[in-house]
Design a protein around this motif. Sequence first.
Motif, PDB file in Angstrom:
ATOM      1  N   SER A 188      22.549 -11.865  20.057  1.00 15.53           N
ATOM      2  CA  SER A 188      23.035 -11.038  21.159  1.00 15.53           C
ATOM      3  C   SER A 188      22.968  -9.575  20.764  1.00 15.53           C
ATOM      4  N   VAL A 189      22.911  -8.724  21.764  1.00 13.29           N
ATOM      5  CA  VAL A 189      22.907  -7.289  21.511  1.00 13.29           C
ATOM      6  C   VAL A 189      24.247  -6.871  20.913  1.00 13.29           C
ATOM      7  N   CYS A 212      26.468   4.456  16.568  1.00  9.12           N
ATOM      8  CA  CYS A 212      25.271   3.667  16.872  1.00  9.12           C
ATOM      9  C   CYS A 212      24.052   4.058  16.054  1.00  9.12           C
ATOM     10  N   LEU A 213      23.232   3.048  15.763  1.00 12.09           N
ATOM     11  CA  LEU A 213      21.914   3.229  15.162  1.00 12.09           C
ATOM     12  C   LEU A 213      20.899   3.158  16.301  1.00 12.09           C
ATOM     13  N   ALA A 269      17.714  -6.817  20.547  1.00 11.45           N
ATOM     14  CA  ALA A 269      18.205  -8.121  20.993  1.00 11.45           C
ATOM     15  C   ALA A 269      19.081  -8.789  19.940  1.00 11.45           C
ATOM     16  N   ALA A 270      18.745  -8.573  18.666  1.00 13.64           N
ATOM     17  CA  ALA A 270      19.489  -9.190  17.568  1.00 13.64           C
ATOM     18  C   ALA A 270      20.709  -8.378  17.146  1.00 13.64           C
ATOM     19  N   GLY A 271      20.935  -7.225  17.777  1.00  9.98           N
ATOM     20  CA  GLY A 271      22.088  -6.401  17.443  1.00  9.98           C
ATOM     21  C   GLY A 271      21.919  -5.567  16.192  1.00  9.98           C
ATOM     22  N   ALA A 277      19.549 -11.569  25.654  1.00 14.62           N
ATOM     23  CA  ALA A 277      20.565 -11.367  24.612  1.00 14.62           C
ATOM     24  C   ALA A 277      21.758 -10.579  25.128  1.00 14.62           C
ATOM     25  N   GLY A 278      21.780 -10.330  26.440  1.00 13.57           N
ATOM     26  CA  GLY A 278      22.928  -9.664  27.052  1.00 13.57           C
ATOM     27  C   GLY A 278      22.777  -8.183  27.253  1.00 13.57           C
ATOM     28  N   GLY A 279      21.600  -7.635  26.964  1.00  9.43           N
ATOM     29  CA  GLY A 279      21.367  -6.213  27.106  1.00  9.43           C
ATOM     30  C   GLY A 279      20.659  -5.857  28.393  1.00  9.43           C
ATOM     31  N   LYS A 280      20.183  -4.633  28.460  1.00 11.01           N
ATOM     32  CA  LYS A 280      19.535  -4.132  29.667  1.00 11.01           C
ATOM     33  C   LYS A 280      18.343  -3.275  29.283  1.00 11.01           C
ATOM     34  N   VAL A 281      17.280  -3.370  30.077  1.00 15.57           N
ATOM     35  CA  VAL A 281      16.082  -2.562  29.882  1.00 15.57           C
ATOM     36  C   VAL A 281      15.773  -1.840  31.188  1.00 15.57           C
TER      37      VAL A 281
END
Length: 256
Positions: free
Chosen positions: A138-139, A148-149, A193-195, A220-224
């Motif tokens: 998951s993100v 954040c990176l 996606a892998a966080g 993975a719960g994110g947004k593009v």
Amino acid sequence: MSVDTQKIIEIVKQVKPLFLDREGSSQIKVKGVADFVTQIDFKVQAQVKTALYELYPEIQFMGEEKDNSDIDFDGDVWILDPVDGTTNLIHDFRNSTLSLALARKGVLTLGIIYHPYSDEIFVAERGKGALLNGSPISVSKRQNFSECLISIGTSPYYRELAKENFRIFEKVFTDCADIRRLGSAALELAYVAAGRIDAYFERSLKPWDYAAGMLLVEEAGGKVTDYKGKPVDITGNSDIVAGNRAIGEILVEKYL
């Protein structure tokens, strides 16, 4: 018609020896500014294309190293980048990947990104989540931009964008924990996606650069989105912003 995801994964993983062929990666053709292709790109594409056609001859094939003018996105389309990160491959900077997606009537239904050097395979099927070597991913859940990176893309084929790009990079770097540049859009999307990365953005990517990774991030719960926060049209070039929803929105609203 359904496809057998496990069989597609097996096809993808068979390209690993080609990525490790240093002689093939030294046979280089220049396509444009900072735009290279090697014998490995051609060999990987030919091997995967042949295997896919044997299983599913009715599905169209879009690949980076071919003329795609006949592709009809109203049907089913494989979208392949045989080597995403060719410059990395040439330099043995081991961040090159294979990226394969399946679109059905313009909707992404399957995305696979394979990192042959680490033997990591990222897989997403629409509605079924995202996996890394069979385990769910998951993100990230970070909400504070300063923690954040952020991964950046320099759009190396479009040097005319450099001044504006690096103005944005400086602003982002000033406010986040740190920035990264992996040199493979597909890998950067897989890492979102892998966080491992909280967000990633780059101008003017092609469908084979982002299609598989886009589905991975979403599953993975994110947004593009594009740089304006709008949905991405997978049939053509697009600016890409990917991340968990909070950090992606901050990038769009404050920096892009």
